[in-house]
Design an enzyme around this catalytic site. Structure first.
Site, PDB file in Angstrom:
ATOM      1  N   GLY A  88       0.844  -1.191   0.000  1.00 23.94           N
ATOM      2  CA  GLY A  88       0.000   0.000   0.000  1.00 23.94           C
ATOM      3  C   GLY A  88       0.872   1.230   0.000  1.00 23.94           C
ATOM      4  N   GLY A 114       0.650   5.857  -0.789  1.00 23.08           N
ATOM      5  CA  GLY A 114      -0.124   7.069  -0.634  1.00 23.08           C
ATOM      6  C   GLY A 114      -1.366   7.096  -1.507  1.00 23.08           C
ATOM      7  N   GLY A 167      -3.188   4.300  -2.561  1.00 24.07           N
ATOM      8  CA  GLY A 167      -4.092   3.165  -2.483  1.00 24.07           C
ATOM      9  C   GLY A 167      -3.346   1.865  -2.252  1.00 24.07           C
ATOM     10  CG  ASP A 202       6.260   7.936  -5.277  1.00 23.42           C
ATOM     11  OD1 ASP A 202       7.196   8.187  -4.491  1.00 23.42           O
ATOM     12  OD2 ASP A 202       5.226   7.327  -4.930  1.00 23.42           O
TER      13      ASP A 202
END
Ligand SMILES: *[C@@H]1O[C@H](CO)[C@@H](O)[C@H](O)[C@H]1NC(C)=O
Ligand SMILES: *[C@@H]1O[C@H](CO)[C@@H](O)[C@H](O)[C@H]1NC(C)=O
Ligand SMILES: *[C@@H]1O[C@H](CO)[C@@H](O)[C@H](O)[C@H]1NC(C)=O
Ligand SMILES: *[C@@H]1O[C@H](CO)[C@@H](O)[C@H](O)[C@H]1NC(C)=O
Ligand SMILES: *[C@@H]1O[C@H](CO)[C@@H](O)[C@H](O)[C@H]1NC(C)=O
Ligand SMILES: *[C@@H]1O[C@H](CO)[C@@H](O)[C@H](O)[C@H]1NC(C)=O
Length: 836
Positions: free
Chosen positions: A504, A506, A508, A620
């Site tokens: 998991g 940020g 979902g 990211d």
């Protein structure tokens, strides 16, 4: 300028980009006898040298490059690359060293005599008489003349007459009585110590205490700002006491600055006015055999006045920074080669004048200074105003008309990411333009032809994929583009009611699922999306067309009421963070595999940045988002999230735990994010792949050990093996390790323009091109350079207060106290030196 983030974010916000232009001259070395002083009847000649009592400096004859010109000068004995810090006869070279000598003349001065025994240089000190003069070289690099060996009467010293270098203990100021100014003047070029075009000197006005960098002794283009007793106002990054102690001395006779280094005495460091027009602080790194630049001003190279000469064009993004404008060529390629660009560029085809010339359009450039204004109501009128005068070389029209006459200076090509430049129309002879009939049309046709071909191929490929999918997912007819549209109930079923959670983040959670035909998938339930149905579909379809062997493939999606799910290929190897950091028991990934993971990840990212139609910035990149298939082929996951999540994205990113350490400083400073932000994160990840552990070990609030800082130290000392994950059974290949480390530091640069592109990185990793020794980013230096603040020892853990060092010089003193309380406590790297 400096913000107030806490902890190590504070470090990242120090915007101190570093440019490395390590200026080097391969200088002829001499081997000869060394003496300790020069006195009457005991001259210094040929290849003998005068060595300072502590053995730090040496005075003798040298010849830069293969010029055949000889100079008397002072250099470091311990620096393997001969680096003169002072030159006696800088503008009057000798033809040979053998027959020349430095001797004490009858009037007590030190003179340099050429082979015909004619003086070419003299100390010219007026206040002497005796013939008992002794010349001595001190361990500071200062050559002094005094009347007798133990005499306190020093009547001349080289520190009063610096050339291009300012050594610790040296003075830079002016004599109020004689008006003589001590200025640093750059070399003419990398092989000629004759005075060049740039100089650094103290502001001659009595009331102020600041430095200027001048062009041709006349035009000032950089100022240090006033000295406030602790720092120069425009140079806040020079923390007092951190590396240097500056002192301003203003007496009846003279006013000057001097400085000491607070580094240990075996650190060799100097200030220099470089031929690039910048002042630089350089430190000798014996392990690398290079001068490393730790600081320079003005920071943007293109801010140096007239750097590229007439009709030269400067760019921060390219190396070298200068090139010639369209229709021009280097006036003197030999001078350019040696770093002297003052001659600039010359026109290839002379102008015809008389209305026969044309204009070449240069968009988004910094326009030359000092235009002449003309009255023109339109671009056409402005153009004809320029055409009407034979000395007009260019114009720009933005509602008003600007004209330039004769040589153009300080043109700068701005990068696409910076808007706000002007458009220059550069006057060129008609012959400089390709004739419209032949060249242009043909290229257009070819371009149309190829792109039509490409469209056909893509369409064919899509059609095949579509049919293949149709077969594979029987019963799921809904297909959008190449993606399958799933029903929510279907996904619920294949994931066993979302029971097998893979991870998991940020945006979902991800669940494992098994399709009817037993293919495994990963289903991501997105959270916090505010996007409408239509927008979501269109973004997902874009992402769906992006396919590459090093990118996780998106198979389909589900958009049902407020629910948004994405279905990806399942990666049996799990994520890179699991492979690297977890499970000591599991066999750690070997070196060759790690190298393949690095290279594959770089390829995936390069594809996102450069190949697909809309450049995608991942935003990211971290080990959690690199997945591995069964054969350890890396696949970049989660790309396109920024597009899906929209505005919320950056808030989520900057607050999610475990993500901060990969975020480039521009995330914190609020600057525009470019693909170079991914490059930074990629670099941070490289450190972790090498070491097999997290860069920052977070233990409660604000306590970090930062592996890259420690790696910087090791890189400089050349002890690379100690950095490698000790659990790896396979030996790391030293050459590849060096390559990866250097790339990591290039990626970790604060200044994004210094970071390489992913395409460039691939070439380096594929060993197609070499990678230079990187400048060590300032924030990393701050973490290890000051021995009182940071201790990365092999035995112990030492918690140190970092704030004093940092906060001290960067802003007001009130801030420094407020920072002391939120101090970034630095621990040493957890289990010390991981070397075997
Ligand atoms: C040095 O000075 C002495 C006394 O002043 C003088 O006799 C001698 O000639 C001088 N020597 C030289 C080399 O000038
Ligand atoms: C020394 O003085 C002479 C004559 O005054 C002058 O030509 C020369 O440039 C001076 N040399 C130095 C190094 O100042
Ligand atoms: C520097 O200034 C001098 C006169 O002050 C001038 O003769 C010379 O051409 C200038 N140099 C350049 C490169 O413009
Ligand atoms: C540098 O160090 C010397 C010797 O320790 C000292 O006398 C001098 O004042 C120092 N200068 C500065 C600028 O700190
Ligand atoms: C061209 O412009 C320059 C600079 O304004 C001016 O000195 C010169 O007289 C002009 N020449 C003509 C032919 O108008
Ligand atoms: C799935 O989970 C939900 C809530 O966790 C539950 O209400 C539902 O009964 C479950 N369905 C099945 C088929 O297990």
């Amino acid at each position: 300028m400096v913000k107030k983030p806490s902890g190590w974010l504070w470090l990242l916000s120090l915007q101190v980009p570093l440019l490395v232009l390590v200026f080097s001259g391969a200088l002829e070395t001499s081997t000869g006898s060394a003496t300790s002083s020069i006195s009457a009847g005991r001259p210094l000649a040929g290849d003998s040298t005068l060595v300072s009592h502590g053995g730090v400096f040496e005075l003798g004859f040298f010849s830069p490059g293969k010029t055949g010109r000889f100079y008397a000068g002072i250099w470091y004995t311990k620096v393997s690359r001969r680096t003169p810090v002072w030159v006696a006869n800088r503008a009057a070279p000798l033809r040979s060293a053998a027959a020349s000598e430095l001797s004490i003349s009858g009037d007590g001065n030190l003179v340099l005599l050429d082979e015909a025994k004619q003086p070419v240089w003299s100390t010219n000190a007026t206040s002497i008489s005796s013939n008992s003069t002794v010349a001595e070289l001190l361990n500071t690099g200062n050559l002094i003349l005094r009347d007798g060996l133990d005499s306190g009467n020093v009547f001349w010293q080289s520190f009063d007459h610096p050339t291009d270098s300012w050594l610790p203990g040296g003075k830079l100021g002016m004599n109020k009585l004689t008006g003589e100014v001590q200025r640093l003047v750059s070399w003419k070029n990398s092989e000629d110590p004759a005075p060049g075009i740039f100089s650094l000197e103290i502001d001659p006005s009595a009331s102020s205490s600041q430095y200027f960098i001048l062009w041709n002794s006349s035009h000032e283009f950089w100022s240090s700002g006033a000295w406030n007793g602790r720092i120069f106002s425009n140079v806040p990054e020079m923390v007092p006491g951190y590396i240097y102690d500056f002192a301003f001395v203003s007496g009846e006779e003279e006013t000057y600055f001097t400085y000491n280094t607070t580094l240990s005495s075996d650190v060799i460091s100097r200030f220099v006015v470089d031929i690039s027009g910048q002042i630089k602080q350089l430190t000798w790194i014996a392990g690398a055999g290079e001068w490393m630049q730790f600081w320079s001003q003005p920071r943007p190279q293109c801010d140096v006045y007239r750097l590229c000469g007439p009709f030269g064009i400067c760019s921060e993004k390219t190396m070298p920074h200068c090139a010639c404008a369209m229709g021009f060529e280097k006036a003197s390629p030999v001078d350019w080669e040696l770093g002297d660009l003052t001659s600039g560029c010359a026109r290839r085809t002379p102008l015809k004048c008389g209305g026969e010339d044309r204009f070449y359009t240069m968009p988004n450039v910094r326009l030359p200074a000092e235009p002449a204004a003309a009255t023109a109501r339109s671009a056409e009128e402005c153009e004809s105003a320029c055409l009407g005068n034979c000395s007009c070389t260019g114009y720009s029209y933005d509602g008003g008309c600007s004209l330039w006459y004769d040589a153009l200076f300080d043109l700068q090509q701005l990068p696409d990411s910076i808007r706000g430049g002007g458009t220059l129309h550069l006057r060129l002879a008609v012959l400089e333009f390709p004739s419209p009939a032949s060249g242009k049309k043909a290229t257009v046709e070819i371009a149309v032809g190829t792109s039509a071909g490409a469209v056909a191929v893509v369409a064919l490929a899509l059609a095949m994929v579509w049919r293949w999918r149709q077969r594979k997912f029987r019963g799921l007819r809904l297909v959008e583009g190449s993606l399958v549209v799933f029903r929510y109930s279907e996904l619920k079923r294949v994931t066993g009611n979302f029971s097998d959670k893979l991870g998991g983040g940020g945006f979902g959670s991800v669940y494992r699922g098994t399709m009817g035909d037993s293919t495994e998938v990963a289903v991501k339930k997105l959270e916090g999306l505010r996007q409408g149905e239509k927008e979501f579909r269109s973004e997902v379809c874009t992402i769906g067309t992006i396919q590459h062997v090093n990118l996780v493939r998106l198979r389909g999606f589900c958009s049902h009421r407020s629910r948004r799910l994405l279905v990806y290929d399942y990666m049996p190897g799990g994520s890179l963070d699991r492979a690297l950091f977890r499970g000591q028991a599991a066999p750690p990934v070997g070196w060759k595999t790690r190298y393949q993971i690095i290279l594959g990840t770089a390829r995936g990212l390069a594809y996102l940045h450069e190949r697909c139609r809309d450049c995608i910035i991942h935003c990211d990149i971290k080990p959690e988002n690199i997945l591995l298939d069964g054969e350890f082929i890396p696949k970049v996951a989660d790309f396109g999230m920024a597009k899906l999540v929209g505005r919320e994205f950056s808030r989520v990113l900057t607050t999610v735990r475990g993500t901060r350490g990969y975020l480039a400083p521009e995330w914190m400073s609020g600057e525009a994010i470019t693909a170079k932000a991914d490059v930074y994160s990629f670099g941070m990840m490289l450190f972790e792949i090498i070491s097999g552990r997290r860069n920052s070990e977070e233990k409660g609030e604000e306590k970090y050990a930062f592996f890259p800082a420690w790696a910087a130290k090791k890189l400089l000392s050349g002890e690379l093996l100690g950095l490698v994950d000790p659990r790896m059974e396979e030996e790391a290949d030293m050459e590849d390790l060096t390559r990866v480390l250097r790339v990591a530091f290039w990626c970790a640069q604060e200044d994004e323009t210094l970071r390489p592109s992913m395409g460039h990185i691939i070439q380096i990793l594929e060993r197609a091109i070499d990678v230079e020794f990187p400048p060590i980013p300032r924030y990393l230096q701050l973490l290890w350079e000051n021995p009182d603040a940071v201790e990365f020892s092999s035995t112990g853990v030492s918690s140190v207060q970092f704030s004093d060092v940092l906060a001290g010089g960067f802003s007001s003193s009130s801030q420094s106290t407020s920072h002391a309380s939120s101090a970034a406590n630095l621990r040493s790297f957890p289990s010390g030196d991981p070397s075997r």
